[in-house]
Design a protein around this motif. Sequence first.
Motif, PDB file in Angstrom:
ATOM      1  N   ALA A 120       0.838  -1.204   0.000  1.00 12.84           N
ATOM      2  CA  ALA A 120       0.000   0.000   0.000  1.00 12.84           C
ATOM      3  C   ALA A 120       0.871   1.251   0.000  1.00 12.84           C
ATOM      4  CB  ALA A 120      -0.928   0.002   1.209  1.00 12.84           C
ATOM      5  N   THR A 121       1.913   1.222   0.849  1.00 13.89           N
ATOM      6  CA  THR A 121       2.790   2.384   0.916  1.00 13.89           C
ATOM      7  C   THR A 121       3.505   2.605  -0.410  1.00 13.89           C
ATOM      8  OG1 THR A 121       3.137   1.828   3.219  1.00 13.89           O
ATOM      9  CG2 THR A 121       4.564   3.501   2.293  1.00 13.89           C
ATOM     10  N   THR A 122       3.956   1.502  -1.027  1.00 11.73           N
ATOM     11  CA  THR A 122       4.627   1.630  -2.321  1.00 11.73           C
ATOM     12  C   THR A 122       3.712   2.290  -3.339  1.00 11.73           C
ATOM     13  OG1 THR A 122       5.746  -0.428  -1.837  1.00 11.73           O
ATOM     14  CG2 THR A 122       5.896   0.364  -4.079  1.00 11.73           C
ATOM     15  N   PHE A 123       2.439   1.857  -3.335  1.00 15.11           N
ATOM     16  CA  PHE A 123       1.489   2.419  -4.286  1.00 15.11           C
ATOM     17  C   PHE A 123       1.315   3.922  -4.041  1.00 15.11           C
ATOM     18  CE2 PHE A 123      -2.888   3.579  -5.360  1.00 15.11           C
ATOM     19  CZ  PHE A 123      -2.823   3.364  -6.710  1.00 15.11           C
ATOM     20  N   VAL A 124       1.134   4.290  -2.768  1.00 15.13           N
ATOM     21  CA  VAL A 124       0.976   5.708  -2.453  1.00 15.13           C
ATOM     22  C   VAL A 124       2.214   6.488  -2.882  1.00 15.13           C
ATOM     23  CG1 VAL A 124       0.670   7.378  -0.606  1.00 15.13           C
ATOM     24  CG2 VAL A 124      -0.564   5.244  -0.534  1.00 15.13           C
ATOM     25  N   MET A 125       3.384   5.875  -2.660  1.00 21.21           N
ATOM     26  CA  MET A 125       4.635   6.544  -3.048  1.00 21.21           C
ATOM     27  C   MET A 125       4.662   6.825  -4.542  1.00 21.21           C
ATOM     28  SD  MET A 125       7.657   4.653  -1.127  1.00 21.21           S
ATOM     29  CE  MET A 125       8.405   5.244   0.335  1.00 21.21           C
TER      30      MET A 125
ATOM     31  N   VAL B  62      -3.724   8.861  -0.281  1.00 22.14           N
ATOM     32  CA  VAL B  62      -3.981   7.903   0.797  1.00 22.14           C
ATOM     33  C   VAL B  62      -5.470   7.624   0.912  1.00 22.14           C
ATOM     34  CG1 VAL B  62      -3.881   7.552   3.271  1.00 22.14           C
ATOM     35  CG2 VAL B  62      -1.930   8.498   2.088  1.00 22.14           C
ATOM     36  N   GLN B  63      -6.262   8.680   0.782  1.00 20.71           N
ATOM     37  CA  GLN B  63      -7.713   8.524   0.830  1.00 20.71           C
ATOM     38  C   GLN B  63      -8.169   7.528  -0.233  1.00 20.71           C
ATOM     39  OE1 GLN B  63      -9.115  11.122   3.043  1.00 20.71           O
ATOM     40  NE2 GLN B  63     -10.569   9.472   3.305  1.00 20.71           N
ATOM     41  N   LEU B  64      -7.563   7.648  -1.417  1.00 18.96           N
ATOM     42  CA  LEU B  64      -7.889   6.776  -2.544  1.00 18.96           C
ATOM     43  C   LEU B  64      -7.609   5.318  -2.185  1.00 18.96           C
ATOM     44  CD1 LEU B  64      -8.690   7.533  -5.552  1.00 18.96           C
ATOM     45  CD2 LEU B  64      -6.360   6.872  -6.102  1.00 18.96           C
ATOM     46  N   VAL B  65      -6.396   5.082  -1.681  1.00 19.11           N
ATOM     47  CA  VAL B  65      -6.018   3.719  -1.309  1.00 19.11           C
ATOM     48  C   VAL B  65      -6.954   3.179  -0.244  1.00 19.11           C
ATOM     49  CG1 VAL B  65      -4.219   2.332  -0.248  1.00 19.11           C
ATOM     50  CG2 VAL B  65      -3.612   4.063  -1.909  1.00 19.11           C
ATOM     51  N   GLU B  66      -7.299   4.041   0.700  1.00 23.88           N
ATOM     52  CA  GLU B  66      -8.159   3.624   1.798  1.00 23.88           C
ATOM     53  C   GLU B  66      -9.515   3.163   1.270  1.00 23.88           C
ATOM     54  OE1 GLU B  66      -7.971   6.679   4.767  1.00 23.88           O
ATOM     55  OE2 GLU B  66      -9.425   5.590   5.990  1.00 23.88           O
ATOM     56  N   MET B  67     -10.106   3.955   0.371  1.00 25.70           N
ATOM     57  CA  MET B  67     -11.409   3.593  -0.178  1.00 25.70           C
ATOM     58  C   MET B  67     -11.322   2.300  -0.971  1.00 25.70           C
ATOM     59  SD  MET B  67     -13.059   7.325  -1.057  1.00 25.70           S
ATOM     60  CE  MET B  67     -12.435   7.345  -2.666  1.00 25.70           C
ATOM     61  N   PHE B  68     -10.220   2.179  -1.729  1.00 27.61           N
ATOM     62  CA  PHE B  68     -10.023   0.983  -2.549  1.00 27.61           C
ATOM     63  C   PHE B  68      -9.945  -0.264  -1.670  1.00 27.61           C
ATOM     64  CE2 PHE B  68      -7.065  -1.962  -4.648  1.00 27.61           C
ATOM     65  CZ  PHE B  68      -7.779  -2.204  -5.800  1.00 27.61           C
TER      66      PHE B  68
ATOM     67  N   PRO C 213      -4.621   5.408   7.460  1.00 28.21           N
ATOM     68  CA  PRO C 213      -4.637   6.869   7.278  1.00 28.21           C
ATOM     69  C   PRO C 213      -3.300   7.510   7.640  1.00 28.21           C
ATOM     70  CG  PRO C 213      -6.102   6.203   9.064  1.00 28.21           C
ATOM     71  CD  PRO C 213      -5.711   4.980   8.354  1.00 28.21           C
ATOM     72  N   LEU C 214      -2.555   6.840   8.509  1.00 26.79           N
ATOM     73  CA  LEU C 214      -1.279   7.425   8.927  1.00 26.79           C
ATOM     74  C   LEU C 214      -0.223   7.369   7.830  1.00 26.79           C
ATOM     75  CD1 LEU C 214      -0.707   6.556  12.674  1.00 26.79           C
ATOM     76  CD2 LEU C 214      -1.162   8.739  11.617  1.00 26.79           C
ATOM     77  N   ILE C 215      -0.513   6.689   6.710  1.00 27.87           N
ATOM     78  CA  ILE C 215       0.456   6.736   5.608  1.00 27.87           C
ATOM     79  C   ILE C 215       0.663   8.194   5.193  1.00 27.87           C
ATOM     80  CG2 ILE C 215       0.970   5.998   3.253  1.00 27.87           C
ATOM     81  CD1 ILE C 215      -0.589   3.570   3.608  1.00 27.87           C
ATOM     82  N   THR C 216      -0.384   9.005   5.384  1.00 27.58           N
ATOM     83  CA  THR C 216      -0.253  10.431   5.072  1.00 27.58           C
ATOM     84  C   THR C 216       0.937  11.027   5.793  1.00 27.58           C
ATOM     85  OG1 THR C 216      -2.642  10.495   5.067  1.00 27.58           O
ATOM     86  CG2 THR C 216      -1.503  12.594   4.959  1.00 27.58           C
ATOM     87  N   THR C 217       1.073  10.665   7.079  1.00 26.79           N
ATOM     88  CA  THR C 217       2.169  11.239   7.839  1.00 26.79           C
ATOM     89  C   THR C 217       3.370  10.299   7.842  1.00 26.79           C
ATOM     90  OG1 THR C 217       1.214  10.304   9.817  1.00 26.79           O
ATOM     91  CG2 THR C 217       0.728  12.595   9.367  1.00 26.79           C
ATOM     92  N   ASN C 218       3.459   9.450   6.827  1.00 26.89           N
ATOM     93  CA  ASN C 218       4.653   8.614   6.693  1.00 26.89           C
ATOM     94  C   ASN C 218       5.727   9.447   6.003  1.00 26.89           C
ATOM     95  OD1 ASN C 218       6.594   6.825   5.856  1.00 26.89           O
ATOM     96  ND2 ASN C 218       5.130   5.180   5.534  1.00 26.89           N
TER      97      ASN C 218
ATOM     98  N   LEU D 292      -8.420  -6.884   5.576  1.00 26.06           N
ATOM     99  CA  LEU D 292      -7.119  -6.232   5.578  1.00 26.06           C
ATOM    100  C   LEU D 292      -7.255  -4.793   6.067  1.00 26.06           C
ATOM    101  CD1 LEU D 292      -4.196  -6.500   4.820  1.00 26.06           C
ATOM    102  CD2 LEU D 292      -4.764  -5.703   2.544  1.00 26.06           C
ATOM    103  N   PHE D 293      -8.345  -4.153   5.647  1.00 23.90           N
ATOM    104  CA  PHE D 293      -8.611  -2.770   6.036  1.00 23.90           C
ATOM    105  C   PHE D 293      -8.651  -2.647   7.552  1.00 23.90           C
ATOM    106  CE2 PHE D 293     -11.651   0.637   6.993  1.00 23.90           C
ATOM    107  CZ  PHE D 293     -11.026   1.680   6.362  1.00 23.90           C
TER     108      PHE D 293
END
Lengths: 215, 193
Positions: B46-51, B86-92, B109-114, B100-101
């Motif tokens: 998930a983090t990789t995708f957000v990155m 991050v919001q996008l990933v969360e909804m997905f 949601p904390l990926i935002t502050t990663n 998993l969610f």
Amino acid sequence: MSEIAQARTFDEFMEGIWRQNPVFVMVLGMCPVLAVSVSAVNALSMGLATMFVLVCSCGLVSLIRKIVPKEVRIATYIVIIATFVTVVDYVIQAVSLEIYEALGAFIQLIVVNCIILGRAEAHASKHPPLTAMVNAMGMSIGFVIGLFALGAVREVLGAGTLFGFSLFGPNFQPWVVMVLPPGGFIVLGGWLLLFSALKRRKEVRLAAQGGGHGA
Amino acid sequence: MAPESLGQIFLAAVLANNFVLAMFLGLCPFLGVSARLDTAFPMGIATTFVMLVASLCAFGLNLLLTMFQLEFLRLISYIVVIASAVQLVEMFLKKTSPALFRALGIYLPLITTNCAVLGVALFQTAREYSFAQAMVFSFGGGAGFTLALVLMASVRERLQLSSVPGVAQGTALSLMLAGLLSMAFMGFAGLGG
């Protein structure tokens, strides 16, 4: 009445320094802590920059806490924090280019320091501005102490200096790994060990005392 | 444009300058989610995708901001873009895999502050990477993050079976472990330049 209020304010202030120290107890905001604590000077300047951002943004968040709708609060907080971080970024660049280069991207990364967002969400959004700022001040002093404890140990062990002054004379063989990334993890781990040992001792003593009273 | 080749950038981001173990980015999820392997791996993905998304948007944004000479807005606009990604990933994830969610919980949601995510965006700007370089860099960073998370989680799963002195249990032990892992990664120093 005012005495109680004063005591409460003091309690808010001390909470961040000791009982809920962000570095040693809550283990929040580790990234800047480990990355810039290579030397005591770096650690201090990072701590002060974070303090400014934390206190200002908590004050502002608390001022506007009744206006902001609940759904967009996190986004609002982040924008507020990012604004203050941009200010700090430019100020440091203007004051000392040397420190600016040493801290590098980590000044801008203050935005994503969990302590700040955590305080804004958990405390500032529920309390009046003054309380929020006092609490933020305590938190950031706790953060500075944590950073400094880490930075000083790493500098003394890894370079044999403190604030750039040599401590052990020219024959000192620096323990280089301490200023490299692994050293950061290990020193922080060591501090946490120390704190948990202290906590354990206190618990044992309290239990012994309680038992004594019972008998 | 930076002169490094794509392979060099990738290797450096995964191993030599591993985001977690050498640059101290993204430690909160690293310590928080690495207790079990089956949450650590999805978290890394998930983090990789957000990155990747963040790096893509940051590249475009940077062009736009430079064009209008609004560089001082860079930080603010980056963070807003990341928050939306991050919001996008969360909804997905909520739609496709509710279990998993729930397992990832607050850390999603904390990926935002990663810091690793914002770090990618900031570093690629500071190093003036071209588009391809930026993409490779962010993918490498994400892969490195996943690698560190998975390694750490496997070690910690093993540790649950061994008897550890009470004082050292919890975060102190994780940090010591991270120190050792980081020391191992120091061996890659210089690889990829």
